[in-house]
Motif scaffolding. Sequence first.
Motif, PDB file in Angstrom:
ATOM      1  N   THR A   3      -1.730 -10.538  -6.042  1.00  0.00           N
ATOM      2  CA  THR A   3      -2.436 -11.405  -4.877  1.00  0.00           C
ATOM      3  C   THR A   3      -1.071 -11.988  -3.895  1.00  0.00           C
ATOM      4  N   TYR A   4      -0.264 -11.274  -4.031  1.00  0.00           N
ATOM      5  CA  TYR A   4       0.947 -11.563  -3.180  1.00  0.00           C
ATOM      6  C   TYR A   4       0.953 -10.830  -1.817  1.00  0.00           C
ATOM      7  N   ASP A   5       1.683 -11.300  -0.937  1.00  0.00           N
ATOM      8  CA  ASP A   5       1.972 -10.574   0.411  1.00  0.00           C
ATOM      9  C   ASP A   5       3.144  -9.829   0.475  1.00  0.00           C
ATOM     10  N   GLU A   6       3.450  -9.164   1.087  1.00  0.00           N
ATOM     11  CA  GLU A   6       4.625  -8.370   1.389  1.00  0.00           C
ATOM     12  C   GLU A   6       6.104  -9.041   1.352  1.00  0.00           C
ATOM     13  N   ALA A   7       6.182 -10.349   2.315  1.00  0.00           N
ATOM     14  CA  ALA A   7       7.221 -10.960   2.254  1.00  0.00           C
ATOM     15  C   ALA A   7       7.241 -11.847   0.871  1.00  0.00           C
ATOM     16  N   GLU A   8       6.229 -12.123   0.339  1.00  0.00           N
ATOM     17  CA  GLU A   8       6.349 -12.884  -1.263  1.00  0.00           C
ATOM     18  C   GLU A   8       6.907 -11.866  -2.284  1.00  0.00           C
ATOM     19  N   VAL A   9       6.512 -10.692  -2.124  1.00  0.00           N
ATOM     20  CA  VAL A   9       6.746  -9.595  -3.058  1.00  0.00           C
ATOM     21  C   VAL A   9       8.406  -9.243  -3.107  1.00  0.00           C
ATOM     22  N   GLY A  10       8.702  -9.275  -1.923  1.00  0.00           N
ATOM     23  CA  GLY A  10      10.094  -8.774  -1.585  1.00  0.00           C
ATOM     24  C   GLY A  10      10.875  -9.824  -1.903  1.00  0.00           C
ATOM     25  N   GLU A  11      10.607 -11.119  -1.862  1.00  0.00           N
ATOM     26  CA  GLU A  11      11.258 -12.285  -2.143  1.00  0.00           C
ATOM     27  C   GLU A  11      11.526 -12.382  -3.613  1.00  0.00           C
ATOM     28  N   MET A  12      10.124 -12.073  -4.226  1.00  0.00           N
ATOM     29  CA  MET A  12      10.158 -11.996  -5.909  1.00  0.00           C
ATOM     30  C   MET A  12      10.846 -10.956  -6.418  1.00  0.00           C
TER      31      MET A  12
END
Length: 137
Positions: A3-12
């Motif tokens: 459920t995460y967008d690209e920026a959130e996944v990059g940070e995670m």
Amino acid sequence: MGTYDEAEVGEMLHRRGWRTAFTVADRVGDWSAVVTAVERGYGSDIYDYTNDLYSRNWLHEAWILLHDDVVRRWTPPIRALDDRFRAATIDDDGQALDRFHRMPGPDLWWWRRHPRVLTGPLGESLRSAGAAGWEPY
């Protein structure tokens, strides 16, 4: 899917140990460069090659986290790159690469293949580990 967008996944993934907060476009571009290099005859050494394979690992890790829309948009180009990589490599169940790098789980299939064109330092290393392939003229 996630459920995460690209920026959130990059940070995670960055918080999980990846050196930077990559984007899907970054990693697809890197995977494309690896595939193209393998098709032409990878010119660097075994350590650069194994490092380069991690661009595909990042995509694998990101896929379960990313929103379905992102996955749907990026799956076709990644699948096309994967098909090209399979065509340019030989499946040896990771036997040659395992001499230089611990093999990850079986779902990371790109680690179980080596380039068909064995050239340069990578080719020398893989041949020394028993890899079969061909050397360009």
